[in-house]
Design a protein around this motif. Structure first.
Motif, PDB file in Angstrom:
ATOM      1  N   TYR A 128       0.139  -8.129   3.661  1.00  0.00           N
ATOM      2  CA  TYR A 128       0.222  -6.824   3.029  1.00  0.00           C
ATOM      3  C   TYR A 128       1.301  -6.006   3.739  1.00  0.00           C
ATOM      4  O   TYR A 128       1.630  -6.254   4.893  1.00  0.00           O
ATOM      5  CB  TYR A 128      -1.100  -6.050   3.150  1.00  0.00           C
ATOM      6  CG  TYR A 128      -2.323  -6.713   2.578  1.00  0.00           C
ATOM      7  CD1 TYR A 128      -2.250  -7.662   1.564  1.00  0.00           C
ATOM      8  CD2 TYR A 128      -3.590  -6.365   3.056  1.00  0.00           C
ATOM      9  CE1 TYR A 128      -3.387  -8.247   1.049  1.00  0.00           C
ATOM     10  CE2 TYR A 128      -4.741  -6.936   2.536  1.00  0.00           C
ATOM     11  CZ  TYR A 128      -4.641  -7.890   1.543  1.00  0.00           C
ATOM     12  OH  TYR A 128      -5.779  -8.458   1.042  1.00  0.00           O
ATOM     13  N   CYS A 154      -6.201   3.867  -6.453  1.00  0.00           N
ATOM     14  CA  CYS A 154      -7.261   4.141  -5.489  1.00  0.00           C
ATOM     15  C   CYS A 154      -7.727   5.585  -5.664  1.00  0.00           C
ATOM     16  O   CYS A 154      -6.905   6.493  -5.801  1.00  0.00           O
ATOM     17  CB  CYS A 154      -6.764   3.943  -4.064  1.00  0.00           C
ATOM     18  SG  CYS A 154      -6.157   2.274  -3.724  1.00  0.00           S
ATOM     19  N   GLU A 176     -11.077  -1.394   4.271  1.00  0.00           N
ATOM     20  CA  GLU A 176     -10.598  -2.777   4.329  1.00  0.00           C
ATOM     21  C   GLU A 176     -11.583  -3.744   3.688  1.00  0.00           C
ATOM     22  O   GLU A 176     -11.188  -4.670   2.967  1.00  0.00           O
ATOM     23  CB  GLU A 176     -10.331  -3.170   5.786  1.00  0.00           C
ATOM     24  CG  GLU A 176      -9.106  -2.485   6.362  1.00  0.00           C
ATOM     25  CD  GLU A 176      -9.009  -2.615   7.878  1.00  0.00           C
ATOM     26  OE1 GLU A 176      -9.781  -3.412   8.467  1.00  0.00           O
ATOM     27  OE2 GLU A 176      -8.152  -1.917   8.471  1.00  0.00           O
ATOM     28  N   TRP A 227      -3.155   4.080   8.623  1.00  0.00           N
ATOM     29  CA  TRP A 227      -3.820   2.784   8.438  1.00  0.00           C
ATOM     30  C   TRP A 227      -2.897   1.660   8.893  1.00  0.00           C
ATOM     31  O   TRP A 227      -3.264   0.817   9.710  1.00  0.00           O
ATOM     32  CB  TRP A 227      -4.179   2.655   6.969  1.00  0.00           C
ATOM     33  CG  TRP A 227      -5.110   1.553   6.582  1.00  0.00           C
ATOM     34  CD1 TRP A 227      -5.613   0.556   7.371  1.00  0.00           C
ATOM     35  CD2 TRP A 227      -5.676   1.352   5.279  1.00  0.00           C
ATOM     36  NE1 TRP A 227      -6.447  -0.258   6.643  1.00  0.00           N
ATOM     37  CE2 TRP A 227      -6.494   0.217   5.342  1.00  0.00           C
ATOM     38  CE3 TRP A 227      -5.542   2.022   4.062  1.00  0.00           C
ATOM     39  CZ2 TRP A 227      -7.192  -0.269   4.222  1.00  0.00           C
ATOM     40  CZ3 TRP A 227      -6.238   1.547   2.957  1.00  0.00           C
ATOM     41  CH2 TRP A 227      -7.064   0.406   3.042  1.00  0.00           C
ATOM     42  N   PHE A 257       0.859  -1.175   0.000  1.00  0.00           N
ATOM     43  CA  PHE A 257       0.000   0.000   0.000  1.00  0.00           C
ATOM     44  C   PHE A 257       0.905   1.237   0.000  1.00  0.00           C
ATOM     45  O   PHE A 257       1.574   1.525   0.983  1.00  0.00           O
ATOM     46  CB  PHE A 257      -0.886   0.021   1.243  1.00  0.00           C
ATOM     47  CG  PHE A 257      -2.000  -0.997   1.250  1.00  0.00           C
ATOM     48  CD1 PHE A 257      -3.317  -0.602   1.417  1.00  0.00           C
ATOM     49  CD2 PHE A 257      -1.730  -2.357   1.107  1.00  0.00           C
ATOM     50  CE1 PHE A 257      -4.351  -1.540   1.441  1.00  0.00           C
ATOM     51  CE2 PHE A 257      -2.748  -3.301   1.130  1.00  0.00           C
ATOM     52  CZ  PHE A 257      -4.071  -2.890   1.292  1.00  0.00           C
ATOM     53  N   GLY A 317       2.475  -1.854   4.418  1.00  0.00           N
ATOM     54  CA  GLY A 317       2.137  -0.436   4.310  1.00  0.00           C
ATOM     55  C   GLY A 317       3.383   0.399   4.098  1.00  0.00           C
ATOM     56  O   GLY A 317       4.357   0.265   4.825  1.00  0.00           O
ATOM     57  N   ALA A 333     -10.997  -3.217   0.034  1.00  0.00           N
ATOM     58  CA  ALA A 333      -9.660  -3.508  -0.490  1.00  0.00           C
ATOM     59  C   ALA A 333      -9.354  -4.997  -0.567  1.00  0.00           C
ATOM     60  O   ALA A 333      -8.790  -5.469  -1.567  1.00  0.00           O
ATOM     61  CB  ALA A 333      -8.604  -2.808   0.361  1.00  0.00           C
ATOM     62  N   LEU A 370      -1.245  -0.956  -4.306  1.00  0.00           N
ATOM     63  CA  LEU A 370      -2.355  -0.020  -4.225  1.00  0.00           C
ATOM     64  C   LEU A 370      -1.781   1.379  -4.028  1.00  0.00           C
ATOM     65  O   LEU A 370      -1.031   1.613  -3.073  1.00  0.00           O
ATOM     66  CB  LEU A 370      -3.281  -0.357  -3.053  1.00  0.00           C
ATOM     67  CG  LEU A 370      -4.277  -1.493  -3.271  1.00  0.00           C
ATOM     68  CD1 LEU A 370      -3.576  -2.842  -3.118  1.00  0.00           C
ATOM     69  CD2 LEU A 370      -5.440  -1.402  -2.302  1.00  0.00           C
ATOM     70  N   THR A 427      -2.432   6.291   4.503  1.00  0.00           N
ATOM     71  CA  THR A 427      -1.893   4.931   4.509  1.00  0.00           C
ATOM     72  C   THR A 427      -0.989   4.704   5.710  1.00  0.00           C
ATOM     73  O   THR A 427      -0.998   3.626   6.313  1.00  0.00           O
ATOM     74  CB  THR A 427      -1.121   4.670   3.200  1.00  0.00           C
ATOM     75  OG1 THR A 427      -2.017   4.844   2.090  1.00  0.00           O
ATOM     76  CG2 THR A 427      -0.552   3.256   3.166  1.00  0.00           C
TER      77      THR A 427
END
Length: 227
Positions: free
Chosen positions: A68, A139, A212, A55, A46, A70, A215, A98, A52
């Motif tokens: 994933y 996004c 979420e 997140w 991400f 970040g 995604a 993303l 982000t």
């Protein structure tokens, strides 16, 4: 002459401090080495700014349990993300990236930039991803009616919609996945409702939960796609 040299030296030192690691390559340098050493390439990276960053910082379980990663940095604009895209995305060899970016550009965090160039930087990240066999997901920029730290900027909601339209058109033309958070989260002010954000820009836990839910299945679909 000596006074001039001293002033020049002071200015040079200040400039070095001001512009050193402008893209903040160092922020994730150690974490990136750990990912590469694990030989467990992430399903998705991400890439983004404080949205982000917050997140990944506040809801890390979502990232770890799904493999994933970040790579958001607070305050960053798309030019900085483009600069660090190689280190923070390509080198990690994810299946999917993303890209959630652009709101800080509209806020002029690093000065004025045209809406076309904001979209262009995001498009460039997509092209780099595709060249490295990483599937990009654009996004949509999240809704915002105004920026608390840049109240002088007018028509924020309209500018975001305009950039999102550029990105969506580009995605459709180039067969790139487009994840539309904006339509799901926008209110009548063209901003984020209070339940999704306390400051109008950064999501609450409920806001992140909505993202979420969107995604995860989206990533799974893109990862399995042949495009």
């Amino acid at each position: 002459m000596k006074k001039f040299i001293a002033l020049f030296a002071a200015f040079a030192a200040f400039s070095t401090l001001l512009f050193a690691d402008w893209a903040n390559y160092g922020r994730y340098a150690k974490a990136n080495e750990e990912v590469k050493a694990s030989k467990n390439a992430p399903i998705a990276v991400f890439m983004g700014d404080s949205i982000t960053d917050g997140w990944f910082g506040s809801r890390r379980q979502f990232f770890t349990e799904n493999n994933y990663v970040g790579r958001g940095i607070s305050g960053q604009v798309t030019t900085q993300m483009l600069a660090r895209f190689q280190r923070d995305v390509v080198d990690l060899k994810p299946k999917v990236v993303l890209i959630l970016a652009g709101t800080n550009d509209i806020a002029r965090n690093h000065g004025p930039i045209s809406l076309e160039n904001i979209a262009g930087n995001i498009q460039s990240m997509c092209e780099i991803a595709k060249a490295n066999k990483i599937k990009p997901v654009i996004c949509s920029i999240l809704p915002a009616a105004e920026y608390g730290w840049r109240k002088e900027i007018e028509n924020v909601g309209d500018k975001i919609i305009e950039v999102n339209k550029m990105l969506q058109d580009y995605a459709k033309k180039n067969k790139i996945a487009y994840l539309d958070y904006h339509s799901k989260m926008v209110d009548e002010r063209k901003g984020l409702p209070l339940k999704y954000s306390k400051d109008g820009v950064h999501p609450t836990a409920e806001g992140y939960a909505v993202m979420e839910e969107m995604a995860k299945p989206f990533i799974e679909k893109v990862a399995k796609s042949r495009n």
